[in-house]
Enzyme design. Structure first.
Site, PDB file in Angstrom:
ATOM      1  N   ASP A  99      10.338   6.332   7.972  1.00 35.43           N
ATOM      2  CA  ASP A  99      10.262   5.870   9.348  1.00 35.43           C
ATOM      3  C   ASP A  99       9.122   6.634  10.002  1.00 35.43           C
ATOM      4  OD1 ASP A  99      11.315   4.134  11.361  1.00 35.43           O
ATOM      5  OD2 ASP A  99      12.046   5.901  12.427  1.00 35.43           O
ATOM      6  N   GLY A 126       0.822  -1.201   0.000  1.00 43.71           N
ATOM      7  CA  GLY A 126       0.000   0.000   0.000  1.00 43.71           C
ATOM      8  C   GLY A 126       0.853   1.247   0.000  1.00 43.71           C
TER       9      GLY A 126
END
Length: 204
Positions: A71, A12
Protein backbone atom coordinates in the site's frame (compact mmCIF):
# COMPACT_ATOMS: atom_id res chain seq x y z
CA UNK A 1 10.85 -23.68 -5.38
CA UNK A 2 8.50 -21.73 -3.11
CA UNK A 3 5.63 -19.96 -4.85
CA UNK A 4 4.77 -16.40 -3.85
CA UNK A 5 1.52 -14.75 -4.91
CA UNK A 6 1.66 -10.98 -5.40
CA UNK A 7 -1.65 -9.29 -4.62
CA UNK A 8 -1.22 -6.78 -7.41
CA UNK A 9 -2.09 -6.42 -11.07
CA UNK A 10 0.73 -3.97 -11.77
CA UNK A 11 3.13 -5.95 -13.99
CA UNK A 12 6.01 -3.57 -13.35
CA UNK A 13 5.62 -3.96 -9.62
CA UNK A 14 5.36 -7.74 -9.93
CA UNK A 15 8.55 -7.83 -11.99
CA UNK A 16 10.48 -5.79 -9.41
CA UNK A 17 9.33 -8.04 -6.57
CA UNK A 18 10.13 -11.12 -8.66
CA UNK A 19 13.71 -9.99 -9.20
CA UNK A 20 14.27 -9.86 -5.46
CA UNK A 21 12.50 -13.11 -4.59
CA UNK A 22 14.38 -15.00 -7.31
CA UNK A 23 17.54 -14.47 -5.24
CA UNK A 24 15.99 -16.70 -2.58
CA UNK A 25 14.74 -19.39 -4.95
CA UNK A 26 11.16 -18.11 -4.88
CA UNK A 27 8.81 -18.03 -7.86
CA UNK A 28 6.61 -14.94 -8.17
CA UNK A 29 3.05 -15.37 -9.47
CA UNK A 30 0.53 -12.60 -10.10
CA UNK A 31 -2.83 -13.07 -8.38
CA UNK A 32 -4.61 -13.38 -11.74
CA UNK A 33 -2.20 -16.06 -12.93
CA UNK A 34 -2.66 -17.93 -9.63
CA UNK A 35 -6.37 -18.29 -10.28
CA UNK A 36 -7.45 -15.93 -7.51
CA UNK A 37 -11.00 -14.76 -8.32
CA UNK A 38 -11.32 -11.02 -8.97
CA UNK A 39 -12.43 -9.01 -5.96
CA UNK A 40 -11.63 -5.71 -4.30
CA UNK A 41 -10.29 -5.63 -0.76
CA UNK A 42 -11.97 -2.99 1.38
CA UNK A 43 -9.13 -0.81 2.61
CA UNK A 44 -10.47 0.04 6.05
CA UNK A 45 -7.09 0.51 7.73
CA UNK A 46 -5.91 3.84 9.10
CA UNK A 47 -2.27 3.24 8.15
CA UNK A 48 -0.39 1.96 5.11
CA UNK A 49 0.73 -0.99 7.25
CA UNK A 50 -2.86 -1.96 8.08
CA UNK A 51 -4.09 -1.74 4.49
CA UNK A 52 -1.08 -3.60 3.14
CA UNK A 53 -1.76 -6.40 5.63
CA UNK A 54 -5.47 -6.50 4.79
CA UNK A 55 -4.70 -6.96 1.09
CA UNK A 56 -2.11 -9.66 1.72
CA UNK A 57 -4.35 -11.51 4.19
CA UNK A 58 -7.30 -11.54 1.79
CA UNK A 59 -5.23 -13.37 -0.82
CA UNK A 60 -3.51 -15.58 1.76
CA UNK A 61 -6.87 -16.81 3.10
CA UNK A 62 -7.69 -18.11 -0.38
CA UNK A 63 -4.32 -19.41 -1.56
CA UNK A 64 -2.75 -20.53 1.75
CA UNK A 65 0.72 -19.82 0.40
CA UNK A 66 3.26 -17.00 0.75
CA UNK A 67 1.60 -13.74 -0.22
CA UNK A 68 2.86 -10.20 -0.78
CA UNK A 69 0.84 -6.98 -0.95
CA UNK A 70 1.65 -3.30 -0.74
CA UNK A 71 0.00 0.00 0.00
CA UNK A 72 1.38 3.41 -0.82
CA UNK A 73 0.50 7.07 -0.99
CA UNK A 74 1.58 10.62 -0.31
CA UNK A 75 1.57 12.50 2.99
CA UNK A 76 1.52 16.30 2.99
CA UNK A 77 2.60 18.04 6.18
CA UNK A 78 0.54 21.20 5.59
CA UNK A 79 -2.55 18.95 5.37
CA UNK A 80 -1.78 17.04 8.57
CA UNK A 81 -0.60 14.00 6.59
CA UNK A 82 -3.43 13.86 4.08
CA UNK A 83 -4.13 12.35 1.56
CA UNK A 84 -2.29 9.44 3.24
CA UNK A 85 -4.13 6.14 2.93
CA UNK A 86 -6.80 7.92 0.87
CA UNK A 87 -4.31 8.98 -1.82
CA UNK A 88 -5.85 6.91 -4.62
CA UNK A 89 -9.41 8.10 -3.88
CA UNK A 90 -8.71 11.53 -2.42
CA UNK A 91 -11.13 13.37 -4.71
CA UNK A 92 -13.86 10.76 -4.14
CA UNK A 93 -14.84 7.32 -5.39
CA UNK A 94 -14.28 6.92 -9.12
CA UNK A 95 -11.90 9.86 -9.27
CA UNK A 96 -8.95 10.05 -11.65
CA UNK A 97 -5.32 10.94 -10.86
CA UNK A 98 -5.98 14.30 -12.52
CA UNK A 99 -8.87 14.89 -10.09
CA UNK A 100 -6.63 14.07 -7.13
CA UNK A 101 -3.84 16.35 -8.33
CA UNK A 102 -6.29 19.19 -8.93
CA UNK A 103 -7.72 18.86 -5.42
CA UNK A 104 -4.28 18.72 -3.83
CA UNK A 105 -3.21 21.89 -5.64
CA UNK A 106 -6.40 23.64 -4.58
CA UNK A 107 -5.89 22.72 -0.94
CA UNK A 108 -2.28 23.94 -1.01
CA UNK A 109 -3.07 27.20 -2.76
CA UNK A 110 -1.24 30.02 -1.00
CA UNK A 111 0.97 27.69 1.06
CA UNK A 112 4.60 28.91 0.76
CA UNK A 113 7.27 26.62 -0.67
CA UNK A 114 9.01 26.01 2.65
CA UNK A 115 5.79 24.59 4.09
CA UNK A 116 4.89 22.39 1.10
CA UNK A 117 6.85 19.44 2.50
CA UNK A 118 5.72 15.85 2.32
CA UNK A 119 6.72 12.33 1.47
CA UNK A 120 5.79 9.31 -0.57
CA UNK A 121 5.36 6.16 1.53
CA UNK A 122 5.33 2.52 0.48
CA UNK A 123 4.67 -0.43 2.79
CA UNK A 124 5.06 -4.05 1.66
CA UNK A 125 3.69 -6.94 3.71
CA UNK A 126 4.75 -10.57 3.21
CA UNK A 127 2.80 -13.36 4.90
CA UNK A 128 4.07 -16.92 5.38
CA UNK A 129 2.07 -20.09 6.18
CA UNK A 130 4.19 -20.63 9.31
CA UNK A 131 2.92 -17.36 10.79
CA UNK A 132 5.84 -15.11 9.90
CA UNK A 133 4.89 -11.57 8.87
CA UNK A 134 7.43 -9.25 7.26
CA UNK A 135 6.55 -5.56 6.96
CA UNK A 136 8.91 -3.31 5.01
CA UNK A 137 8.46 0.48 4.83
CA UNK A 138 10.14 2.93 2.47
CA UNK A 139 9.86 6.72 2.36
CA UNK A 140 11.20 9.53 0.19
CA UNK A 141 11.00 13.15 1.40
CA UNK A 142 10.29 16.08 -0.88
CA UNK A 143 8.16 19.10 -1.73
CA UNK A 144 4.79 19.48 -3.42
CA UNK A 145 5.12 21.68 -6.52
CA UNK A 146 2.70 24.45 -7.47
CA UNK A 147 2.09 22.98 -10.92
CA UNK A 148 2.40 19.67 -12.75
CA UNK A 149 5.83 18.92 -14.15
CA UNK A 150 6.42 15.98 -16.48
CA UNK A 151 4.18 13.32 -17.98
CA UNK A 152 5.94 10.24 -16.63
CA UNK A 153 5.13 8.11 -13.62
CA UNK A 154 1.58 8.08 -12.31
CA UNK A 155 -0.60 9.54 -9.58
CA UNK A 156 0.98 12.47 -7.79
CA UNK A 157 4.40 12.01 -9.45
CA UNK A 158 4.24 15.24 -11.52
CA UNK A 159 3.67 17.26 -8.34
CA UNK A 160 6.44 15.73 -6.23
CA UNK A 161 10.00 17.05 -6.19
CA UNK A 162 12.29 14.75 -4.15
CA UNK A 163 14.75 16.47 -1.83
CA UNK A 164 18.09 17.10 -3.51
CA UNK A 165 16.71 16.59 -7.03
CA UNK A 166 15.95 19.03 -9.85
CA UNK A 167 13.37 16.85 -11.60
CA UNK A 168 9.95 15.81 -10.36
CA UNK A 169 9.04 12.13 -10.28
CA UNK A 170 6.98 12.90 -13.38
CA UNK A 171 10.06 14.16 -15.22
CA UNK A 172 12.46 11.39 -14.19
CA UNK A 173 13.15 8.27 -16.20
CA UNK A 174 11.78 5.09 -14.59
CA UNK A 175 15.35 4.01 -13.80
CA UNK A 176 16.20 7.28 -12.07
CA UNK A 177 12.97 7.24 -10.08
CA UNK A 178 13.40 3.62 -8.97
CA UNK A 179 16.84 4.38 -7.54
CA UNK A 180 15.40 6.77 -4.95
CA UNK A 181 11.70 5.93 -4.78
CA UNK A 182 9.73 4.91 -1.71
CA UNK A 183 8.89 1.55 -3.32
CA UNK A 184 12.53 0.97 -4.19
CA UNK A 185 13.48 1.58 -0.56
CA UNK A 186 10.72 -0.70 0.70
CA UNK A 187 11.86 -3.46 -1.67
CA UNK A 188 15.45 -3.10 -0.45
CA UNK A 189 14.26 -3.39 3.14
CA UNK A 190 12.13 -6.42 2.25
CA UNK A 191 15.16 -8.11 0.72
CA UNK A 192 17.10 -7.50 3.94
CA UNK A 193 14.27 -8.95 6.02
CA UNK A 194 13.94 -12.07 3.86
CA UNK A 195 17.69 -12.63 4.14
CA UNK A 196 17.47 -12.25 7.93
CA UNK A 197 14.62 -14.77 8.02
CA UNK A 198 16.61 -17.28 5.99
CA UNK A 199 19.61 -16.85 8.24
CA UNK A 200 17.54 -17.35 11.38
CA UNK A 201 16.00 -20.51 9.93
CA UNK A 202 19.42 -21.85 8.99
CA UNK A 203 20.60 -21.51 12.58
CA UNK A 204 17.64 -23.38 14.05
Amino acid sequence: MERVIVASQNRGKIREIGEILAKFGMETVARDDAGIPPFEVEETGETFEENSYLKAKAIFDIAHTITIADDSGIEVDALDGRPGVYSARYAGEGCTPADNNRLLLEQLQGVPEEKRTGRFVSVITMLFPDGWVLTARGEVEGHILTELRGEGGFGYDPLFLPDGETESFGEMSPEAKNRISHRGKALCRLEEMIRERHLSMDTV
